[in-house]
Design a protein around this motif. Structure first.
Motif, PDB file in Angstrom:
ATOM      1  N   VAL A 303       0.875  -1.153   0.148  1.00 27.80           N
ATOM      2  CA  VAL A 303       0.104   0.042  -0.096  1.00 27.80           C
ATOM      3  C   VAL A 303       0.906   1.155   0.187  1.00 27.80           C
ATOM      4  O   VAL A 303       0.610   2.324   0.501  1.00 27.80           O
ATOM      5  N   THR A 304       2.240   1.125  -0.332  1.00 30.01           N
ATOM      6  CA  THR A 304       3.027   2.207  -0.412  1.00 30.01           C
ATOM      7  C   THR A 304       2.778   3.127  -1.668  1.00 30.01           C
ATOM      8  O   THR A 304       2.582   2.576  -2.684  1.00 30.01           O
ATOM      9  N   PRO A 305       2.412   4.349  -1.261  1.00 30.55           N
ATOM     10  CA  PRO A 305       2.047   5.294  -2.463  1.00 30.55           C
ATOM     11  C   PRO A 305       3.268   5.716  -3.566  1.00 30.55           C
ATOM     12  O   PRO A 305       4.168   5.046  -3.079  1.00 30.55           O
ATOM     13  N   LYS A 306       3.069   6.212  -4.498  1.00 31.86           N
ATOM     14  CA  LYS A 306       4.031   6.419  -5.335  1.00 31.86           C
ATOM     15  C   LYS A 306       4.261   8.016  -5.707  1.00 31.86           C
ATOM     16  O   LYS A 306       3.774   8.478  -6.507  1.00 31.86           O
ATOM     17  N   PRO A 307       4.727   8.616  -4.617  1.00 30.67           N
ATOM     18  CA  PRO A 307       5.074  10.233  -4.799  1.00 30.67           C
ATOM     19  C   PRO A 307       5.943  10.584  -6.067  1.00 30.67           C
ATOM     20  O   PRO A 307       7.059   9.694  -6.231  1.00 30.67           O
ATOM     21  N   VAL A 308       5.651  11.619  -6.764  1.00 35.42           N
ATOM     22  CA  VAL A 308       6.640  11.926  -7.863  1.00 35.42           C
ATOM     23  C   VAL A 308       7.176  13.538  -7.254  1.00 35.42           C
ATOM     24  O   VAL A 308       6.511  14.338  -7.047  1.00 35.42           O
ATOM     25  N   TRP A 309       8.293  13.593  -7.498  1.00 39.41           N
ATOM     26  CA  TRP A 309       8.874  14.924  -7.082  1.00 39.41           C
ATOM     27  C   TRP A 309       8.390  15.988  -8.073  1.00 39.41           C
ATOM     28  O   TRP A 309       9.091  16.035  -9.149  1.00 39.41           O
ATOM     29  N   ASN A 310       7.724  17.004  -7.413  1.00 39.10           N
ATOM     30  CA  ASN A 310       7.523  18.169  -8.483  1.00 39.10           C
ATOM     31  C   ASN A 310       7.379  19.362  -7.379  1.00 39.10           C
ATOM     32  O   ASN A 310       6.279  19.721  -6.892  1.00 39.10           O
ATOM     33  N   PRO A 311       8.474  20.217  -7.155  1.00 36.60           N
ATOM     34  CA  PRO A 311       8.460  21.129  -6.142  1.00 36.60           C
ATOM     35  C   PRO A 311       7.723  22.453  -6.623  1.00 36.60           C
ATOM     36  O   PRO A 311       7.499  23.469  -5.912  1.00 36.60           O
ATOM     37  N   ASP A 312       7.230  22.329  -7.980  1.00 34.59           N
ATOM     38  CA  ASP A 312       6.333  23.555  -8.594  1.00 34.59           C
ATOM     39  C   ASP A 312       4.920  23.358  -8.279  1.00 34.59           C
ATOM     40  O   ASP A 312       4.198  24.651  -8.371  1.00 34.59           O
ATOM     41  N   ILE A 313       4.470  22.448  -7.686  1.00 40.07           N
ATOM     42  CA  ILE A 313       3.077  22.540  -7.530  1.00 40.07           C
ATOM     43  C   ILE A 313       2.910  21.973  -5.840  1.00 40.07           C
ATOM     44  O   ILE A 313       3.646  21.063  -5.312  1.00 40.07           O
ATOM     45  N   GLU A 314       1.589  22.156  -5.248  1.00 38.71           N
ATOM     46  CA  GLU A 314       1.503  21.642  -3.980  1.00 38.71           C
ATOM     47  C   GLU A 314       1.140  20.264  -4.088  1.00 38.71           C
ATOM     48  O   GLU A 314       0.487  19.881  -4.974  1.00 38.71           O
ATOM     49  N   SER A 315       1.748  19.379  -3.100  1.00 36.46           N
ATOM     50  CA  SER A 315       1.402  18.157  -3.082  1.00 36.46           C
ATOM     51  C   SER A 315       0.071  17.759  -2.956  1.00 36.46           C
ATOM     52  O   SER A 315      -0.534  18.283  -1.870  1.00 36.46           O
ATOM     53  N   ALA A 316      -0.683  16.804  -3.548  1.00 42.11           N
ATOM     54  CA  ALA A 316      -1.872  16.293  -3.034  1.00 42.11           C
ATOM     55  C   ALA A 316      -2.154  15.345  -2.241  1.00 42.11           C
ATOM     56  O   ALA A 316      -3.284  14.894  -1.694  1.00 42.11           O
ATOM     57  N   LEU A 317      -0.988  14.548  -1.646  1.00 40.95           N
ATOM     58  CA  LEU A 317      -0.842  13.562  -1.074  1.00 40.95           C
ATOM     59  C   LEU A 317      -0.733  14.031   0.578  1.00 40.95           C
ATOM     60  O   LEU A 317      -0.019  14.771   0.996  1.00 40.95           O
ATOM     61  N   ASP A 318      -1.581  13.441   1.305  1.00 39.13           N
ATOM     62  CA  ASP A 318      -1.498  13.540   2.916  1.00 39.13           C
ATOM     63  C   ASP A 318      -0.861  12.474   3.335  1.00 39.13           C
ATOM     64  O   ASP A 318      -1.227  11.259   3.595  1.00 39.13           O
ATOM     65  N   PHE A 319       0.584  12.549   3.473  1.00 39.66           N
ATOM     66  CA  PHE A 319       1.532  11.367   3.789  1.00 39.66           C
ATOM     67  C   PHE A 319       1.249  10.788   4.959  1.00 39.66           C
ATOM     68  O   PHE A 319       1.317   9.527   5.094  1.00 39.66           O
ATOM     69  N   ARG A 320       0.789  11.594   6.061  1.00 43.39           N
ATOM     70  CA  ARG A 320       0.437  10.855   7.430  1.00 43.39           C
ATOM     71  C   ARG A 320      -0.895   9.677   7.375  1.00 43.39           C
ATOM     72  O   ARG A 320      -0.738   8.854   8.399  1.00 43.39           O
ATOM     73  N   SER A 321      -1.691  10.461   6.440  1.00 47.73           N
ATOM     74  CA  SER A 321      -2.812   9.544   6.714  1.00 47.73           C
ATOM     75  C   SER A 321      -2.732   8.165   6.031  1.00 47.73           C
ATOM     76  O   SER A 321      -3.622   7.277   5.979  1.00 47.73           O
TER      77      SER A 321
END
Length: 387
Positions: A303-321
């Protein structure tokens, strides 16, 4: 059910840890629950009943504690306390520089010994006490309270269940801001910040990290450390300004058997932005966990998500949840009390025990090597200890 009394000479119980965790929340709590069964689960067997004999240097404080808790046995003479006919165990919660002489006296009197860590200020002293105890045939123990925290007991459950696969790394953060004592009172005694009095966060905390890493993940084989005194002046209990001669922060890298690497920051000069005062993140090939004092959260490989590095936009992922809580599944007792019960059974019944003075010496060894590594600016091997 019969009662098997065990006299315990308790030295240093006028201090914060000795009083709160060892006398009140451990020994007196054991008495309140009716003692400790000699053989867990065996009906009709005797229970171990601790009989505290309080020792200290301040007669007024000892008398006040004894009166508060209805205890009759207290003295300022260690020799008198050790001579009590029922005294079987000597416990030491004094400041570190006072351990060696008092414990040597207790061993010579034939008493089993349980002590707060660090056992001594240097490895030579710790090994000397370990050898003396071995020669005298007395049983020894050192406090390893972090392993009995609910969060780390849940972490142990994950390790034993093979949750992590191969452990890759451990990252630990410990500490909080200890006030300097000028405009707010400090949460720790001033001797903690004087090297000449046995102070220093490296000596204090590396002893903890040795048994945590050793017991959960494997022996420490190498260490590289950086120690700092971030706050050079503090104010003591009498309101006098003093120079802090001991380190108040230590940053360590520990190489473990099996190839895992642990990085642990210990600081009394850090403001907390995490959920608990101590947290360990463990990453493995099959899953990860974050364990603190009480909570433990996990994220499995599946169930590990797949974040993609993009510092130009705010991340939509709530990592703690995306992490799940490990359930309690049991009632967790006070960690100091749980270890006291184990040591009492070890002394009387010969129950299994792994936190002896040699284990304590490993902690002092790692602290000593950490101090040396910081002074020399290099990585050091950690030799395996033996008597």
């Amino acid at each position: 059910m019969s009662r098997r009394s065990v006299g315990i000479v308790m030295n240093g119980i006028t201090g914060r840890m000795g009083y709160n965790q060892h006398l009140v929340r451990s020994i007196l709590a054991i008495r309140e629950q009716g003692g400790v069964p000699c053989r867990p689960g065996a009906d009709g067997e005797a229970v171990l009943w601790p009989e505290p004999i309080l020792v200290g240097r301040n007669e007024e404080k000892l008398a006040a504690i004894a009166e508060r808790h209805g205890l009759e046995r207290w003295t300022t003479s260690l020799e008198k306390a050790l001579a009590e006919p029922d005294a079987e165990i000597y416990f030491d919660a004094q400041s570190t520089p006072l351990h060696r002489e008092a414990i040597t006296t207790a061993i010579a009197a034939g008493k089993h010994v349980y002590a707060e860590k660090p056992l001594t200020e240097d490895l030579a002293g710790a090994l000397e006490l370990s050898r003396a105890a071995e020669a005298a045939g007395v049983r020894t123990g050192v406090v390893a309270d972090k392993l009995f925290l609910p969060g780390l007991r849940k972490l142990r459950r994950l390790i034993d269940g093979g949750f992590f696969g191969r452990v890759l790394s451990i990252r630990g953060e410990f500490g909080y801001w200890v006030f300097e004592g000028d405009w707010q009172s400090p949460q720790r005694p001033s001797w903690n910040y004087r090297a000449e009095d046995g102070g220093g966060v490296t000596l204090d905390m590396f002893c903890h990290w040795e048994y945590v890493l050793h017991d959960l993940f494997g022996r420490v084989r190498g260490v590289q450390a950086l120690a700092r005194t971030h706050i050079p002046e503090r104010v003591d209990e009498a309101g006098a300004t003093y120079t802090a001669t001991a380190d108040d922060a230590a940053y360590g890298i520990f190489e473990l058997d099996g190839g895992a690497v642990a990085q642990i920051n210990s600081s009394w000069a850090v403001r907390v932005f995490r959920d608990e005062l101590v947290e360990f993140q463990v990453d493995g090939t099959e899953g990860s966990a974050v364990a603190g004092l009480r909570r433990c959260r996990v994220q499995h490989r599946s169930v590990t998500p797949k974040p993609v590095w993009n510092p130009d936009i705010e991340s939509a992922l709530d990592f703690r949840s995306q992490w799940a809580d490990v359930p309690d599944n049991e009632v967790f007792d006070n960690g100091f009390k749980a270890q006291w019960e184990m040591f009492l059974r070890h002394v009387v019944d010969g129950a299994p025990w792994r936190f002896d003075f040699l284990a304590a010496a490993r902690g002092v060894q790692l602290a000593e090597l950490g101090v040396r590594s910081a002074a020399e600016g290099r990585r050091l091997e950690v030799p395996e200890l033996g008597l």
